[in-house]
Design a protein around this motif. Structure first.
Motif, PDB file in Angstrom:
ATOM      1  N   LEU A 293     105.639  37.070  -1.926  1.00 34.63           N
ATOM      2  CA  LEU A 293     106.885  36.679  -1.257  1.00 34.63           C
ATOM      3  C   LEU A 293     106.723  35.356  -0.515  1.00 34.63           C
ATOM      4  O   LEU A 293     107.574  34.463  -0.623  1.00 34.63           O
ATOM      5  N   VAL A 294     105.635  35.223   0.230  1.00 33.87           N
ATOM      6  CA  VAL A 294     105.395  33.999   0.992  1.00 33.87           C
ATOM      7  C   VAL A 294     105.265  32.801   0.056  1.00 33.87           C
ATOM      8  O   VAL A 294     105.848  31.738   0.299  1.00 33.87           O
ATOM      9  N   VAL A 295     104.515  32.973  -1.034  1.00 34.92           N
ATOM     10  CA  VAL A 295     104.306  31.868  -1.975  1.00 34.92           C
ATOM     11  C   VAL A 295     105.627  31.464  -2.626  1.00 34.92           C
ATOM     12  O   VAL A 295     105.949  30.271  -2.734  1.00 34.92           O
ATOM     13  N   VAL A 296     106.432  32.450  -3.045  1.00 32.96           N
ATOM     14  CA  VAL A 296     107.705  32.150  -3.701  1.00 32.96           C
ATOM     15  C   VAL A 296     108.652  31.436  -2.746  1.00 32.96           C
ATOM     16  O   VAL A 296     109.319  30.469  -3.126  1.00 32.96           O
ATOM     17  N   ARG A 300     109.893  28.098  -4.036  1.00 33.59           N
ATOM     18  CA  ARG A 300     111.277  28.190  -4.525  1.00 33.59           C
ATOM     19  C   ARG A 300     112.059  29.131  -3.612  1.00 33.59           C
ATOM     20  O   ARG A 300     112.112  30.346  -3.861  1.00 33.59           O
ATOM     21  N   PRO A 301     112.679  28.617  -2.562  1.00 33.95           N
ATOM     22  CA  PRO A 301     113.378  29.475  -1.589  1.00 33.95           C
ATOM     23  C   PRO A 301     114.495  30.314  -2.192  1.00 33.95           C
ATOM     24  O   PRO A 301     114.862  31.340  -1.611  1.00 33.95           O
ATOM     25  N   ARG A 302     115.043  29.918  -3.328  1.00 33.46           N
ATOM     26  CA  ARG A 302     116.112  30.698  -3.967  1.00 33.46           C
ATOM     27  C   ARG A 302     115.587  31.911  -4.716  1.00 33.46           C
ATOM     28  O   ARG A 302     116.373  32.721  -5.214  1.00 33.46           O
ATOM     29  N   GLY A 303     114.276  32.057  -4.822  1.00 32.30           N
ATOM     30  CA  GLY A 303     113.715  33.120  -5.642  1.00 32.30           C
ATOM     31  C   GLY A 303     113.582  32.677  -7.087  1.00 32.30           C
ATOM     32  O   GLY A 303     113.935  31.561  -7.458  1.00 32.30           O
TER      33      GLY A 303
END
Length: 310
Positions: A293-296, A300-303
């Motif tokens: 989750l932290v890396v994404v 890429r904040p949008r997922g």
């Protein structure tokens, strides 16, 4: 090879169960913009309702009846609770669902007690389906696989190939236009919220006896569900599916790896006798989804497939 095959099988099944649970939350958010903090509590209700129905009937009736009952409760919550606070903004919605989660948890403890209930796999599915590498594989796990795939196909067909699905998707982007065409948009929202709760309950029915049915099950699964939704992308069913499968495979694979950090990073001088070096990959399994989750969110904040930033 044996470890890899079983890790893949268990990872796919766990991932599909996560998708079944997270798909309802994704559906609710994509339609209503509501992050339902009580979603895992509806998952718990599904397991407890199935346990109760099984006590007076059988598992197959519980498989149908429990999601319907929980979906009905979800519709009542949306109509007489969430709809009233919706006009006050997202903070009010989050506080409402957060309080609802605690309320459901306490009601469950009052009715069914604070300890785990004896919710067992039905006798009709409690047998080894096949033997692989000398180990027997339970038929119930394959049943979970079949139910999850059926739900995935049915949900895709409903949203992409039916008139009701077109109306739901239109209500997402142009609710006022859908209303002007004669459709009851509030009723659509209520039905979608109920359907999302029913999907969570279905995951509870087939996952409650796969894991443990106790009052802590909502707290245990709740954070993972939000990780799946955020990593996949808020409001994206396709993203939720990819994230659920990725997290399922990541966790089950990590648990099956019998190695420590010293074994992997020994070439950097990490000693196996140090506190860090003694940490095993298996013990890090529960934290890997949150690391992902932290890396994404950093990259890429949008997922993975979302179009809204967190």
């Amino acid at each position: 090879m044996e470890t890899l095959v079983f890790a893949l099988l268990n990872g796919v099944i766990y991932g599909l169960l996560l998708f079944m649970l997270s798909s309802g939350l994704t559906l609710i958010f994509s339609m209503m913009g509501v992050l339902n903090f009580a979603h895992a509590s509806f998952y718990m209700l599904g397991a407890y309702f199935a346990y109760t129905v099984m006590g007076i009937s059988n598992f197959w009736i519980a498989l149908i009846l429990a999601p319907i009952l929980v979906g009905g409760i979800g519709m009542v919550v949306e109509r007489y609770g969430l709809r009233q606070v919706h006009a006050r903004g997202h903070v009010a919605e989050l506080l409402f669902t957060f309080g609802l989660a605690y309320l459901i948890d306490e009601v469950v403890k009052i009715i069914w007690g604070r300890t785990a209930v004896d919710y067992q796999v039905p006798a009709a599915l409690d047998f080894p389906l096949f033997t692989l590498y000398g180990a027997q594989y339970p038929a119930y796990r394959i049943f979970i696989l079949v139910v999850a795939i059926f739900m995935l196909v049915a949900l895709w067909y409903l949203l992409k190939k039916t008139r009701a699905g077109l109306i739901i998707q239109a209500a997402l982007s142009h609710p006022h236009m859908v209303g002007h065409l004669g459709h009851n948009v509030p009723a659509i929202f209520m039905a979608v919220f109920g359907a999302g709760c029913a999907l969570a309950a279905l995951a509870g029915v087939i996952g409650g006896n796969y894991f443990i049915t106790d009052p802590a099950m909502a707290v245990q699964m709740g954070p993972i569900v939000f990780v799946v939704v955020v990593v996949g992308g808020l409001g994206s069913l396709e993203g939720a599916f990819i994230a659920a499968m990725l997290i399922g495979l990541l966790q089950t694979s990590a648990i099956s790896i019998n190695a420590s950090l010293a074994d992997i990073f020994g070439f950097l001088g990490l000693s196996p006798d140090s506190e860090v070096g003694e940490i095993t990959i298996a013990s890090m399994g529960p934290m890997l989804p949150f690391l992902l989750l932290v890396v994404v969110l950093m990259v890429r904040p949008r997922g993975l497939m979302g179009d809204r930033e967190v």
